[in-house]
Design a protein around this motif. Sequence first.
Motif, PDB file in Angstrom:
ATOM      1  N   TYR A  49       0.832  -1.198   0.000  1.00 30.09           N
ATOM      2  CA  TYR A  49       0.000   0.000   0.000  1.00 30.09           C
ATOM      3  C   TYR A  49       0.868   1.251   0.000  1.00 30.09           C
ATOM      4  CZ  TYR A  49      -3.553  -3.354   1.501  1.00 30.09           C
ATOM      5  OH  TYR A  49      -4.402  -4.439   1.572  1.00 30.09           O
ATOM      6  N   LEU A  50       0.293   2.328  -0.509  1.00 34.09           N
ATOM      7  CA  LEU A  50       0.939   3.631  -0.488  1.00 34.09           C
ATOM      8  C   LEU A  50       0.035   4.600   0.266  1.00 34.09           C
ATOM      9  CD1 LEU A  50       3.334   5.366  -1.528  1.00 34.09           C
ATOM     10  CD2 LEU A  50       1.841   6.052  -3.418  1.00 34.09           C
ATOM     11  N   CYS A  51       0.627   5.329   1.213  1.00 34.82           N
ATOM     12  CA  CYS A  51      -0.125   6.319   1.988  1.00 34.82           C
ATOM     13  C   CYS A  51       0.130   7.699   1.410  1.00 34.82           C
ATOM     14  CB  CYS A  51       0.304   6.267   3.454  1.00 34.82           C
ATOM     15  SG  CYS A  51      -0.740   7.282   4.540  1.00 34.82           S
ATOM     16  N   VAL A  52      -0.947   8.441   1.157  1.00 32.78           N
ATOM     17  CA  VAL A  52      -0.860   9.762   0.538  1.00 32.78           C
ATOM     18  C   VAL A  52      -1.651  10.758   1.373  1.00 32.78           C
ATOM     19  CG1 VAL A  52      -1.348  11.136  -1.516  1.00 32.78           C
ATOM     20  CG2 VAL A  52      -0.600   8.761  -1.753  1.00 32.78           C
ATOM     21  N   ALA A  53      -1.115  11.978   1.532  1.00 34.60           N
ATOM     22  CA  ALA A  53      -1.800  13.036   2.272  1.00 34.60           C
ATOM     23  C   ALA A  53      -1.771  14.319   1.456  1.00 34.60           C
ATOM     24  CB  ALA A  53      -1.141  13.244   3.631  1.00 34.60           C
ATOM     25  N   ALA A  54      -2.886  14.625   0.790  1.00 30.11           N
ATOM     26  CA  ALA A  54      -3.034  15.887   0.059  1.00 30.11           C
ATOM     27  C   ALA A  54      -3.861  16.824   0.919  1.00 30.11           C
ATOM     28  CB  ALA A  54      -3.695  15.631  -1.286  1.00 30.11           C
ATOM     29  N   THR A  55      -3.206  17.626   1.719  1.00 22.54           N
ATOM     30  CA  THR A  55      -3.888  18.401   2.757  1.00 22.54           C
ATOM     31  C   THR A  55      -4.394  19.760   2.285  1.00 22.54           C
ATOM     32  OG1 THR A  55      -1.747  19.252   3.474  1.00 22.54           O
ATOM     33  CG2 THR A  55      -2.568  17.272   4.570  1.00 22.54           C
ATOM     34  N   ASN A  56      -4.064  20.157   1.072  1.00 23.53           N
ATOM     35  CA  ASN A  56      -4.549  21.438   0.550  1.00 23.53           C
ATOM     36  C   ASN A  56      -4.774  21.313  -0.958  1.00 23.53           C
ATOM     37  OD1 ASN A  56      -1.918  21.963  -0.727  1.00 23.53           O
ATOM     38  ND2 ASN A  56      -1.228  22.347   1.388  1.00 23.53           N
ATOM     39  N   ASP A  57      -5.295  22.375  -1.554  1.00 21.73           N
ATOM     40  CA  ASP A  57      -5.643  22.340  -2.974  1.00 21.73           C
ATOM     41  C   ASP A  57      -4.400  22.208  -3.852  1.00 21.73           C
ATOM     42  OD1 ASP A  57      -8.236  22.627  -2.157  1.00 21.73           O
ATOM     43  OD2 ASP A  57      -8.294  24.801  -2.491  1.00 21.73           O
ATOM     44  N   ALA A  58      -3.295  22.829  -3.451  1.00 20.22           N
ATOM     45  CA  ALA A  58      -2.073  22.729  -4.250  1.00 20.22           C
ATOM     46  C   ALA A  58      -1.536  21.295  -4.233  1.00 20.22           C
ATOM     47  CB  ALA A  58      -1.022  23.695  -3.707  1.00 20.22           C
ATOM     48  N   SER A  59      -1.556  20.649  -3.064  1.00 19.29           N
ATOM     49  CA  SER A  59      -1.104  19.254  -2.983  1.00 19.29           C
ATOM     50  C   SER A  59      -1.997  18.342  -3.810  1.00 19.29           C
ATOM     51  CB  SER A  59      -1.113  18.789  -1.517  1.00 19.29           C
ATOM     52  OG  SER A  59      -0.208  19.535  -0.742  1.00 19.29           O
ATOM     53  N   PHE A  60      -3.292  18.610  -3.835  1.00 19.77           N
ATOM     54  CA  PHE A  60      -4.199  17.789  -4.630  1.00 19.77           C
ATOM     55  C   PHE A  60      -3.912  17.950  -6.124  1.00 19.77           C
ATOM     56  CE2 PHE A  60      -8.276  17.167  -6.879  1.00 19.77           C
ATOM     57  CZ  PHE A  60      -8.474  15.824  -6.573  1.00 19.77           C
ATOM     58  N   ALA A  61      -3.605  19.174  -6.558  1.00 20.54           N
ATOM     59  CA  ALA A  61      -3.257  19.395  -7.968  1.00 20.54           C
ATOM     60  C   ALA A  61      -1.976  18.651  -8.324  1.00 20.54           C
ATOM     61  CB  ALA A  61      -3.098  20.889  -8.224  1.00 20.54           C
ATOM     62  N   THR A  62      -1.002  18.652  -7.393  1.00 23.38           N
ATOM     63  CA  THR A  62       0.239  17.902  -7.639  1.00 23.38           C
ATOM     64  C   THR A  62      -0.036  16.405  -7.721  1.00 23.38           C
ATOM     65  OG1 THR A  62       1.494  19.580  -6.423  1.00 23.38           O
ATOM     66  CG2 THR A  62       2.557  17.451  -6.764  1.00 23.38           C
ATOM     67  N   LEU A  63      -0.899  15.904  -6.862  1.00 27.32           N
ATOM     68  CA  LEU A  63      -1.260  14.486  -6.899  1.00 27.32           C
ATOM     69  C   LEU A  63      -1.893  14.122  -8.238  1.00 27.32           C
ATOM     70  CD1 LEU A  63      -1.647  11.737  -5.476  1.00 27.32           C
ATOM     71  CD2 LEU A  63      -3.831  12.619  -4.596  1.00 27.32           C
ATOM     72  N   CYS A  64      -2.776  14.953  -8.733  1.00 25.25           N
ATOM     73  CA  CYS A  64      -3.402  14.693 -10.037  1.00 25.25           C
ATOM     74  C   CYS A  64      -2.369  14.672 -11.153  1.00 25.25           C
ATOM     75  CB  CYS A  64      -4.464  15.753 -10.320  1.00 25.25           C
ATOM     76  SG  CYS A  64      -5.887  15.678  -9.217  1.00 25.25           S
ATOM     77  N   GLU A  65      -1.353  15.540 -11.067  1.00 24.14           N
ATOM     78  CA  GLU A  65      -0.290  15.556 -12.074  1.00 24.14           C
ATOM     79  C   GLU A  65       0.510  14.263 -12.031  1.00 24.14           C
ATOM     80  OE1 GLU A  65       3.659  18.237 -13.264  1.00 24.14           O
ATOM     81  OE2 GLU A  65       2.299  18.908 -11.665  1.00 24.14           O
ATOM     82  N   ILE A  66       0.846  13.795 -10.818  1.00 28.41           N
ATOM     83  CA  ILE A  66       1.612  12.547 -10.684  1.00 28.41           C
ATOM     84  C   ILE A  66       0.839  11.373 -11.283  1.00 28.41           C
ATOM     85  CG2 ILE A  66       2.574  10.908  -9.016  1.00 28.41           C
ATOM     86  CD1 ILE A  66       3.062  13.273  -7.141  1.00 28.41           C
ATOM     87  N   MET A  67      -0.470  11.370 -11.085  1.00 30.19           N
ATOM     88  CA  MET A  67      -1.295  10.244 -11.500  1.00 30.19           C
ATOM     89  C   MET A  67      -1.917  10.431 -12.887  1.00 30.19           C
ATOM     90  SD  MET A  67      -3.223   9.541  -7.830  1.00 30.19           S
ATOM     91  CE  MET A  67      -3.813   7.924  -8.327  1.00 30.19           C
ATOM     92  N   ASP A  68      -1.550  11.537 -13.558  1.00 31.95           N
ATOM     93  CA  ASP A  68      -2.081  11.846 -14.897  1.00 31.95           C
ATOM     94  C   ASP A  68      -3.609  11.923 -14.871  1.00 31.95           C
ATOM     95  OD1 ASP A  68       0.508  11.824 -15.955  1.00 31.95           O
ATOM     96  OD2 ASP A  68       0.439   9.661 -16.324  1.00 31.95           O
ATOM     97  N   LEU A  69      -4.130  12.584 -13.872  1.00 34.84           N
ATOM     98  CA  LEU A  69      -5.583  12.717 -13.728  1.00 34.84           C
ATOM     99  C   LEU A  69      -6.025  14.191 -13.773  1.00 34.84           C
ATOM    100  CD1 LEU A  69      -6.264  10.145 -10.840  1.00 34.84           C
ATOM    101  CD2 LEU A  69      -6.743   9.858 -13.282  1.00 34.84           C
TER     102      LEU A  69
END
Length: 564
Positions: A304-324
């Motif tokens: 498993y991988l644990c991820v914490a996107a605690t703000n809008d900027a982190s969520f945008a970065t997560l979407c970029e990593i996952m191509d979403l």
Amino acid sequence: MKAIVRLSLRVEKVRRLKSVKMVRLASGIADSLPLSGVRVLDMSRVLAAPYCTQLLGDMGAEIIKIEHPKTGDETRSWGPPFTEKGKESAYFLSCNRNKKSLALDIKSEAGKKVIYDLSKQCDIWVDNFMPGSLDKLNLGYEDISNDNINPDIIYCSITAFGNEGPYVHYGGYDVIVQAIGGLMDITGEADGSPCKTGVALIDVITGLYAHGAILAALRSRDNARAAQVQVRAQQEQNNNNNNKQLRQRNGMKIDINLLDCEIASLVNIASNYLIGKTVSKRYGTAHASIVPYQIFPTKNQNQYLCVAATNDASFATLCEIMDLQDTLLTQHKFQTNQLRVQHREELLRILTQCFQQRTLAEWLDRFSHFNIPHGPIQNVQQILDSEHVQSRDFQLVQSVEHSSAGKVSLLTNPVQYTPKGHTQRLPINQIRLPPPVLGEHSLEVLERVLGYDTRHIQKLIQDGVVVQPNILIFFFFCNNSSNHFRNLCLFKKFKSLCHSKKKKRGAWTPSFVEYIFFPDFEIKYKLKTKKKKSTTSKKEICLSRKIHKKYEPQNTGEIKKQKA
């Protein structure tokens, strides 16, 4: 019996000669630590209070742990696992480093007298008895803090549910308090049963709270004493000889309990109810107020991988990593954290499907190029053996030589102190003393701390008030290295026999075996041996429970055996 006691006392004194250098080194380390010169009377057992006193010991305080003379701390029998040698409990070893053990019957009048004498010499008292138990033994706060014993003592009492309320007489371990206090209700999967935490977290938290409270009380006492010194100096300057008001009780009573510490540790969960009347529920690894903030399964099974996107900027970065980016960022319902919380199930379904398309290693590689909090799920072995833990100068794991278990690895204190103007840290994390064998330091405490004479100590031991461990010591008197080497080989062979699994049932086993080498003596003694019936010329060491008053000097022997 008297002869055995006297001999055992002499053996104990000589045994200390072996560790003179180690004791001096430990003393030197303790002198540089924040709590150097502070002495703690540890009347506790199990985890919460022993964890507190262990932290005080790490900071340089001398911890004298009082244990039941027969069973000792309950955690000594909690296992497996136990050490291969000595059968020491891993649980006990985890929370009793840097302590000295005095096996004492506190219910006897002589035992109470020892406690009173020790209290006069100690700065801090820590216990975790049921409310009122020590008062019945005349060992409560009012008994210990009176002017005849120690009015300046800091008396910390840790209980399960406190000294007031309908739960006051309930006994409680960590798991019971977790159940009653609300933590277990919010722990576990959303569709599963309530779960306790993997470690006794409330015990640890309570130990930390108690440790901080004691340090604050020490500070308060020091301030009060400094103020008294100033008043005394002013009175002397004014030629005022009336010093009756100078003597004040600078001690303090600290009451702390597991339930209150758990409720205080609920932080935002309790605040959610107090502010919004919202009763939190179980979310597994997810967060009630942040999405995404949890673990996700990968293509690998059980990884498993644990991820914490605690703000809008982190969520945008997560979407970029996952191509979403096109899938998620273009939708209004995922633009803010508040909206993401409202549409939690839909968002988590999309993220979970995407995470399962790649392996854990692939995801870790992709995340390593971006600044977003993440990490794999690791077990205890993986984290302790990880490069991050192993490669640092600051070591969280140290190997120490235990009296009966031999070499054992223990966790250390994680705090780092660096004094101003220095580059070297204070040795807070250095283990000065391994966890003690039951009663290992009984004679040392009675003799060094309390100043009892040999006759007094003999009486306490004969009456069963004080117990010391079985000790078997080899004395090697020789004046050359070859004899020393030969004796050391024989000692190692004998030590292995003591711990052999092939011993007969009921065979006596020493609590620990020690080798002491005196290179400056030429006195020779003969080891008692027993010849085998076969024609072999080898000698078999005979374990005798009798203490021989006389040892015949021999020119060829080099060993004197004593047992206590």
